[in-house]
Design an enzyme around this catalytic site. Structure first.
Site, PDB file in Angstrom:
ATOM      1  N   SER A  43      66.090  36.162  44.001  1.00 29.21           N
ATOM      2  CA  SER A  43      66.813  37.009  44.895  1.00 29.21           C
ATOM      3  C   SER A  43      67.709  36.761  45.129  1.00 29.21           C
ATOM      4  CB  SER A  43      65.591  37.288  46.086  1.00 29.21           C
ATOM      5  OG  SER A  43      65.382  36.262  46.736  1.00 29.21           O
TER       6      SER A  43
ATOM      7  N   CYS B 294      49.694  35.629  43.971  1.00 30.88           N
ATOM      8  CA  CYS B 294      49.838  35.042  45.322  1.00 30.88           C
ATOM      9  C   CYS B 294      49.458  35.372  46.565  1.00 30.88           C
ATOM     10  CB  CYS B 294      51.625  34.150  45.255  1.00 30.88           C
ATOM     11  SG  CYS B 294      51.510  32.355  46.454  1.00 30.88           S
TER      12      CYS B 294
ATOM     13  N   TYR C 238      66.630  41.412  38.780  1.00 27.07           N
ATOM     14  CA  TYR C 238      66.821  42.767  39.692  1.00 27.07           C
ATOM     15  C   TYR C 238      67.732  43.436  39.119  1.00 27.07           C
ATOM     16  CZ  TYR C 238      63.480  39.237  43.437  1.00 27.07           C
ATOM     17  OH  TYR C 238      62.890  39.247  43.445  1.00 27.07           O
TER      18      TYR C 238
ATOM     19  N   LYS D 164      61.535  28.475  37.807  1.00 24.92           N
ATOM     20  CA  LYS D 164      62.232  29.453  38.555  1.00 24.92           C
ATOM     21  C   LYS D 164      62.811  28.609  39.828  1.00 24.92           C
ATOM     22  CE  LYS D 164      60.086  32.356  42.107  1.00 24.92           C
ATOM     23  NZ  LYS D 164      59.318  32.806  42.902  1.00 24.92           N
TER      24      LYS D 164
ATOM     25  N   ARG E  72      57.239  25.511  52.073  1.00 21.78           N
ATOM     26  CA  ARG E  72      56.192  25.409  51.299  1.00 21.78           C
ATOM     27  C   ARG E  72      57.149  24.038  50.595  1.00 21.78           C
ATOM     28  NH1 ARG E  72      55.009  30.065  51.854  1.00 21.78           N
ATOM     29  NH2 ARG E  72      56.425  32.009  51.358  1.00 21.78           N
TER      30      ARG E  72
ATOM     31  N   CYS F 250      51.550  30.360  50.839  1.00 23.39           N
ATOM     32  CA  CYS F 250      50.338  30.813  50.263  1.00 23.39           C
ATOM     33  C   CYS F 250      48.543  30.284  48.929  1.00 23.39           C
ATOM     34  CB  CYS F 250      51.491  30.317  48.513  1.00 23.39           C
ATOM     35  SG  CYS F 250      53.011  30.510  48.550  1.00 23.39           S
TER      36      CYS F 250
ATOM     37  N   LYS G 135      57.795  25.434  39.957  1.00 24.93           N
ATOM     38  CA  LYS G 135      58.964  26.669  40.840  1.00 24.93           C
ATOM     39  C   LYS G 135      58.943  25.198  41.423  1.00 24.93           C
ATOM     40  CE  LYS G 135      57.199  30.018  44.180  1.00 24.93           C
ATOM     41  NZ  LYS G 135      56.059  31.372  43.798  1.00 24.93           N
TER      42      LYS G 135
ATOM     43  N   ARG H  99      61.925  37.541  50.863  1.00 27.86           N
ATOM     44  CA  ARG H  99      60.597  36.683  51.961  1.00 27.86           C
ATOM     45  C   ARG H  99      61.042  38.207  52.701  1.00 27.86           C
ATOM     46  NH1 ARG H  99      60.560  30.391  51.815  1.00 27.86           N
ATOM     47  NH2 ARG H  99      59.698  30.165  49.848  1.00 27.86           N
TER      48      ARG H  99
ATOM     49  N   CYS I  17      50.704  34.783  49.824  1.00 26.80           N
ATOM     50  CA  CYS I  17      52.056  34.565  50.503  1.00 26.80           C
ATOM     51  C   CYS I  17      52.425  36.214  50.952  1.00 26.80           C
ATOM     52  CB  CYS I  17      53.081  33.892  50.469  1.00 26.80           C
ATOM     53  SG  CYS I  17      53.778  34.117  48.626  1.00 26.80           S
TER      54      CYS I  17
ATOM     55  N   GLU J 199      54.151  18.696  35.087  1.00 25.38           N
ATOM     56  CA  GLU J 199      53.844  20.199  35.893  1.00 25.38           C
ATOM     57  C   GLU J 199      53.892  21.353  34.313  1.00 25.38           C
ATOM     58  OE1 GLU J 199      52.519  21.703  38.258  1.00 25.38           O
ATOM     59  OE2 GLU J 199      52.965  20.952  39.750  1.00 25.38           O
TER      60      GLU J 199
HETATM   61  C1  PBG Z   1      55.364  34.391  45.894  1.00 20.67           C
HETATM   62  C2  PBG Z   1      56.917  34.578  45.081  1.00 20.67           C
HETATM   63  C3  PBG Z   1      58.415  34.298  45.218  1.00 20.67           C
HETATM   64  C4  PBG Z   1      58.788  34.347  44.333  1.00 20.67           C
HETATM   65  C5  PBG Z   1      58.433  35.044  43.474  1.00 20.67           C
HETATM   66  N1  PBG Z   1      56.828  34.868  44.165  1.00 20.67           N
HETATM   67  C6  PBG Z   1      58.650  33.338  46.991  1.00 20.67           C
HETATM   68  C7  PBG Z   1      58.264  32.283  47.254  1.00 20.67           C
HETATM   69  O1  PBG Z   1      57.259  31.103  46.777  1.00 20.67           O
HETATM   70  O2  PBG Z   1      58.288  32.247  48.584  1.00 20.67           O
HETATM   71  C8  PBG Z   1      60.626  34.178  44.690  1.00 20.67           C
HETATM   72  C9  PBG Z   1      61.184  35.445  44.105  1.00 20.67           C
HETATM   73  C10 PBG Z   1      62.731  35.991  45.034  1.00 20.67           C
HETATM   74  O3  PBG Z   1      63.519  34.936  45.026  1.00 20.67           O
HETATM   75  O4  PBG Z   1      63.109  37.044  43.952  1.00 20.67           O
HETATM   76  N2  PBG Z   1      55.673  33.411  45.814  1.00 20.67           N
END
Ligand code: PBG
Length: 351
Positions: free
Chosen positions: A301, A142, A340, A274, A243, A152, A221, A231, A144, A259
């Site tokens: 996260s 990505c 994690y 996700k 986003r 992104c 996603k 982030r 970002c 998708e």
């Molecule tokens: C990158 C990306 C993100 C996450 C994984 N790849 C952040 C986003 O889309 O802002 C999030 C992963 C997480 O929250 O553990 N685009």
């Protein structure tokens, strides 16, 4: 085969509702099969193994730095020179794969650090392969983490609003994918939710001789508040806006199936949903729609941080809650889980 008449004669007649097996209480008591650990293990429908887990790693530039991530207790950004030791520990726990996120030393409007041959991700891949040749290295693909605006892709106002410009971004993604593959990435995982990203990356990889490298598409996603702690971890908060013009609306499910279908048609080898926990219905529906396609769920996260915070306060049993959540991912239909918690889960599963 021979004489089949014996087989026909001994065949059991079909069950009827009047059979004892279908009789209601008191003949039928489902508690009978829950009486002991051995019985429960025999009838258990879902298993959870360390070989289902993928651990995310945050790689930054610098030397000998392990920078704890405040909002994700137990997680840290690490420098490239600490990656080999980290990889050995991960492999010793039996975890089969990692997914890498990079925090580059400098960011610019197009995120050019993302495809630098000596970039943090490119170096980390080499370190891991040298330290532990069998550990699978996936790379999150990505822009970002690499762009100064935190979006992104390429940002402009070509369409009348300030937004990520889809097609110019595809070029950057293909370039990044080839750079990761050249450095030795085993699986490329694009997470930007650009239209056509899987096709563009496939074309890029094939053109550079990487026909054998699979694509794990972040197919469904969502624009989720659960990415908040990530982030901070990846230093990738958008500097303006959000986003929602590229990630999905949390209210939509049918769109997720569209998708997914598109990404498969473009050549995705593996699919991802996700976040995970708040989207188990999507995990289940994607698996039902495409039972033969390996499916990954991302335990993101915010989901991790909620669990950690409640555990720190003594409000939840961390071990039991974590294993229950990971089992739920599997029960919903996920073949693999990015989490994690992978190191803790590996230890708990081996006990
Ligand atoms: C990158 C990306 C993100 C996450 C994984 N790849 C952040 C986003 O889309 O802002 C999030 C992963 C997480 O929250 O553990 N685009």
């Amino acid at each position: 085969m021979g004489d089949t008449s014996l087989f026909l004669r001994t065949q059991v007649p079909p069950f009827r509702m009047s059979d004892p097996a279908f009789a209601p209480f008191p003949a039928l008591r489902l508690r009978r099969l829950r009486r002991s650990p051995a019985l429960r293990a025999l009838v258990r429908e879902t298993d959870l193994a360390v070989t289902d887990l993928i651990l995310p790693l945050f790689i930054r530039s610098g030397h000998q730095i392990r920078q704890p991530i405040h909002s994700m207790p137990g997680q840290a950004q690490i420098t490239v020179d600490l990656v080999a030791a980290e990889a050995r520990e991960i492999a010793s726990l039996g975890i089969p794969a990692v997914i890498l996120f990079g925090i580059p030393p400098v960011k610019d409007p197009v995120g050019s650090a993302a495809w630098a041959d000596a970039g943090v991700i490119q170096q980390a891949i080499a370190e891991i392969h040298q330290a532990v040749p069998g550990l699978l290295v996936m790379t999150d693909l990505c822009c970002c983490e690499y762009t100064d605006h935190g979006h992104c892709g390429v940002v402009n106002d070509r369409t009348g609003i300030v937004d990520v410009d889809n097609d110019p971004t595809l070029e950057l993604l293909a370039r990044q994918a080839v750079s990761h593959a050249r450095a030795g990435a085993d699986v490329i995982a694009p997470s930007g939710m650009m239209d056509g990203m899987v096709a563009a990356i496939r074309r890029g990889l094939d053109g550079a001789g990487f026909q054998h490298i699979p694509i794990l598409s972040y197919a469904a996603k969502y624009a989720s508040a659960f990415y908040g702690p990530f982030r901070e971890a990846a230093e990738s908060t958008p500097q303006f806006g959000d986003r929602r013009t590229y990630q999905m609306d949390p209210a939509n499910a049918e769109e997720a199936l569209r998708e997914v279908a598109l990404d498969l048609a473009e050549g995705a080898d593996l699919l991802m949903v996700k976040p995970g926990l708040a989207y188990l219905d999507i995990v289940c529906r994607v698996k039902q729609a495409h039972p033969g396609v390996p499916l990954c769920a991302y335990h993101v996260s915010g989901e991790y941080s909620m669990l950690k915070a409640a555990a720190e306060k003594g409000w939840l049993d961390e071990r039991r809650t974590t294993l229950e959540i990971l089992t739920a991912f599997r029960r919903a239909g996920a073949d693999m889980i990015i989490t994690y918690t992978a190191k803790d889960a590996a230890r708990w599963l081996s006990e």
